[in-house]
Design an enzyme around this catalytic site. Structure first.
Site, PDB file in Angstrom:
ATOM      1  N   CYS A  70      -1.063   1.861 -18.278  1.00 60.10           N
ATOM      2  CA  CYS A  70      -0.067   1.879 -17.196  1.00 60.10           C
ATOM      3  C   CYS A  70       0.863   0.681 -17.300  1.00 60.10           C
ATOM      4  O   CYS A  70       2.075   0.797 -17.085  1.00 60.10           O
ATOM      5  CB  CYS A  70      -0.755   1.900 -15.838  1.00 60.10           C
ATOM      6  SG  CYS A  70      -1.457   3.507 -15.409  1.00 60.10           S
ATOM      7  N   LEU A 123       4.218   2.522  11.730  1.00 61.82           N
ATOM      8  CA  LEU A 123       3.248   3.423  11.109  1.00 61.82           C
ATOM      9  C   LEU A 123       3.209   3.158   9.619  1.00 61.82           C
ATOM     10  O   LEU A 123       4.253   3.089   8.964  1.00 61.82           O
ATOM     11  CB  LEU A 123       3.655   4.879  11.357  1.00 61.82           C
ATOM     12  CG  LEU A 123       2.925   5.948  10.538  1.00 61.82           C
ATOM     13  CD1 LEU A 123       1.461   6.049  10.959  1.00 61.82           C
ATOM     14  CD2 LEU A 123       3.633   7.303  10.682  1.00 61.82           C
ATOM     15  N   LEU A 125      -6.855   8.655   3.932  1.00 67.52           N
ATOM     16  CA  LEU A 125      -7.883   9.675   3.727  1.00 67.52           C
ATOM     17  C   LEU A 125      -9.169   9.067   3.181  1.00 67.52           C
ATOM     18  O   LEU A 125     -10.173   9.750   3.062  1.00 67.52           O
ATOM     19  CB  LEU A 125      -7.380  10.752   2.758  1.00 67.52           C
ATOM     20  CG  LEU A 125      -6.209  11.622   3.245  1.00 67.52           C
ATOM     21  CD1 LEU A 125      -5.770  12.580   2.144  1.00 67.52           C
ATOM     22  CD2 LEU A 125      -6.586  12.393   4.500  1.00 67.52           C
ATOM     23  N   SER A 126      -9.116   7.781   2.848  1.00 63.04           N
ATOM     24  CA  SER A 126     -10.265   7.109   2.235  1.00 63.04           C
ATOM     25  C   SER A 126     -11.186   6.516   3.294  1.00 63.04           C
ATOM     26  O   SER A 126     -10.788   5.653   4.074  1.00 63.04           O
ATOM     27  CB  SER A 126      -9.778   5.995   1.301  1.00 63.04           C
ATOM     28  OG  SER A 126     -10.835   5.132   0.940  1.00 63.04           O
ATOM     29  N   LYS A 127     -12.426   6.959   3.297  1.00 65.55           N
ATOM     30  CA  LYS A 127     -13.410   6.431   4.240  1.00 65.55           C
ATOM     31  C   LYS A 127     -13.724   4.963   3.958  1.00 65.55           C
ATOM     32  O   LYS A 127     -13.972   4.174   4.874  1.00 65.55           O
ATOM     33  CB  LYS A 127     -14.690   7.271   4.200  1.00 65.55           C
ATOM     34  CG  LYS A 127     -14.509   8.704   4.680  1.00 65.55           C
ATOM     35  CD  LYS A 127     -15.807   9.483   4.605  1.00 65.55           C
ATOM     36  CE  LYS A 127     -15.643  10.910   5.141  1.00 65.55           C
ATOM     37  NZ  LYS A 127     -14.710  11.707   4.325  1.00 65.55           N
ATOM     38  N   TYR A 162      -3.432  -2.742  -3.520  1.00 64.01           N
ATOM     39  CA  TYR A 162      -3.543  -1.934  -4.731  1.00 64.01           C
ATOM     40  C   TYR A 162      -2.207  -1.235  -4.977  1.00 64.01           C
ATOM     41  O   TYR A 162      -2.115  -0.009  -5.027  1.00 64.01           O
ATOM     42  CB  TYR A 162      -4.681  -0.935  -4.551  1.00 64.01           C
ATOM     43  CG  TYR A 162      -5.095  -0.169  -5.796  1.00 64.01           C
ATOM     44  CD1 TYR A 162      -4.831  -0.641  -7.075  1.00 64.01           C
ATOM     45  CD2 TYR A 162      -5.779   1.038  -5.674  1.00 64.01           C
ATOM     46  CE1 TYR A 162      -5.214   0.060  -8.192  1.00 64.01           C
ATOM     47  CE2 TYR A 162      -6.180   1.749  -6.793  1.00 64.01           C
ATOM     48  CZ  TYR A 162      -5.886   1.258  -8.051  1.00 64.01           C
ATOM     49  OH  TYR A 162      -6.272   1.970  -9.167  1.00 64.01           O
ATOM     50  N   GLY A 182      -0.762   5.960   4.433  1.00 63.93           N
ATOM     51  CA  GLY A 182      -1.487   5.550   3.230  1.00 63.93           C
ATOM     52  C   GLY A 182      -1.653   4.046   3.242  1.00 63.93           C
ATOM     53  O   GLY A 182      -1.204   3.345   2.336  1.00 63.93           O
TER      54      GLY A 182
END
Length: 390
Positions: free
Chosen positions: A360, A171, A197-199, A135, A174
């Protein structure tokens, strides 16, 4: 009579967007903005008060489109591409929108903002992203490249820039659904950690690691980048693709600090991010409906932040037109899967997402935003090849 007054007031406001002529229609009444052959036609079912257009042109027009009060004849991207070429004429009253444009940078709030977008559902994203589940901006080496091939190209290009060697560790800040780290482990035999941070992303990435049999090479953790320094971990390479836009202007230095603290001396850091020509607080419609809290850095401020942490910038590349093409591929996929997506979400959400993808794409085409890849070393690294194309 009142409706006619509102119509005329709205058309008068839109009159400044005359560089690309277009037609505005209100229940059979027709107005032409600009001179020459109109590029597109807009149907307005309910006039938008000028006060709303003055407060935020993008928010007023965006909500009118979402609500079905404004319709564009023909191809939405075609119309937006011409209209947004005049985005410097948009009105934004930043004082009245201060709470929308400047949200809290606390860990709790930023987690809420990030998950509001990325935790919509893996099944949703799988319908219109390619099978890599990438994405972010793809890299079209050839005109005929499919979206899938272009996403593979992008990751391969990034990994080459990072000059990976077997046994290194990397590493990904994100990490999304993990394709970059999966490719790094398979092609270069490096170990990697992805943080998100997204489960939903965390769950899918863990699944993919197991499916690929890469448990000895890769890990994914639910972690805020601000917790990296206390993790006790260190890395040969750090990469971040499409995450910096969620950090917030006040935290750019902190973000660079955190990357520096876990990167070994001489290590390489690749930062891939949507950028602005100058610093600004973002588009109100995008911040309200698509990326709450999102903030686009300028290239110059990120180079400055990196310099403050003794990062030596080795390479900077602009991929703007690649993102235009990527977004058009996503828009096409979204349209082709509209029936399936409509079973998950309501009509307003569908129109919102179509407007997001098309606008966009137009923004990148018109240079309203750019996308840059910066490659930097922590301190001096004299071990890299002398030529760029290694």
């Amino acid at each position: 009579m009142l409706g006619t007054m509102e119509e005329k007031a709205m058309v008068k406001f839109l009159g400044k967007f005359k560089d690309s002529p277009f037609i505005v229609k209100f229940n059979g009444r027709e107005y032409t903005v600009g001179q020459g052959q109109p590029d597109f036609t807009v149907y307005v079912r309910r006039p938008i008060p000028v006060s709303q257009l003055m407060t935020s042109t993008s928010l007023a027009l965006g909500e009118a489109y979402m609500d079905g009060n404004l319709e564009v004849e023909g191809d939405l991207y075609y119309a937006l591409d011409r209209f947004l070429s005049q985005m410097d004429k948009f009105s934004t009253d930043r004082r009245s929108l201060v709470k929308l444009l400047n949200t809290s940078l606390s860990k709790k709030n930023q987690e809420k903002e990030v998950t509001s977008h990325y935790d919509i559902g893996n099944d949703f994203y799988k319908l219109w992203l390619d099978k890599t589940m990438s994405y972010s901006c793809a890299y079209f080496q050839k005109e005929e490249d499919t979206l899938y091939q272009a996403q593979v190209n992008k990751v391969d290009y990034i990994l080459k820039k990072l000059y990976l060697k077997e046994g290194m560790n990397i590493l990904d800040i994100g990490c999304g659904w993990g394709f970059l780290l999966l490719e790094a482990a398979k092609k270069y035999k490096v170990k990697g950690l992805g943080i998100t941070l997204s489960k939903e992303q965390h769950r899918e990435f863990e699944k993919r690691i197991k499916e690929e049999g890469l448990e000895d090479y890769l890990q994914v953790e639910l972690m805020d980048y601000r917790d990296l320094p206390k993790s006790g971990k260190s890395f040969d390479r750090v990469v971040s693709v499409g995450m910096l836009e969620h950090v917030g202007r006040e935290n750019y230095h902190l973000f660079a600090d955190c990357a520096s603290q876990v990167l070994k001396d001489g290590g390489l850091f690749l930062l891939h991010f949507i950028s602005g020509l100058k610093e600004y607080s973002g588009d109100p419609w995008i911040k309200k409906y698509i990326f709450p809290g999102g903030m686009i850095p300028s290239l110059r401020e990120m180079v400055s932040c990196l310099a403050d942490d003794s990062f030596h910038v080795l390479d900077v590349e602009d991929l703007r037109l690649h993102y235009n093409k990527t977004l058009l591929c996503w828009e096409k996929n979204f349209k082709e899967n509209r029936e399936e997506i409509s079973k998950m979400f309501d009509h307003r959400f569908m129109r919102m997402w179509e407007l997001y993808l098309a606008s966009c794409a137009a923004a990148f085409h018109n240079g309203i935003v750019d996308i840059h890849q910066i490659l930097a070393s922590k301190g001096v690294n004299n071990q890299l090849p002398l030529v760029r194309w290694y």
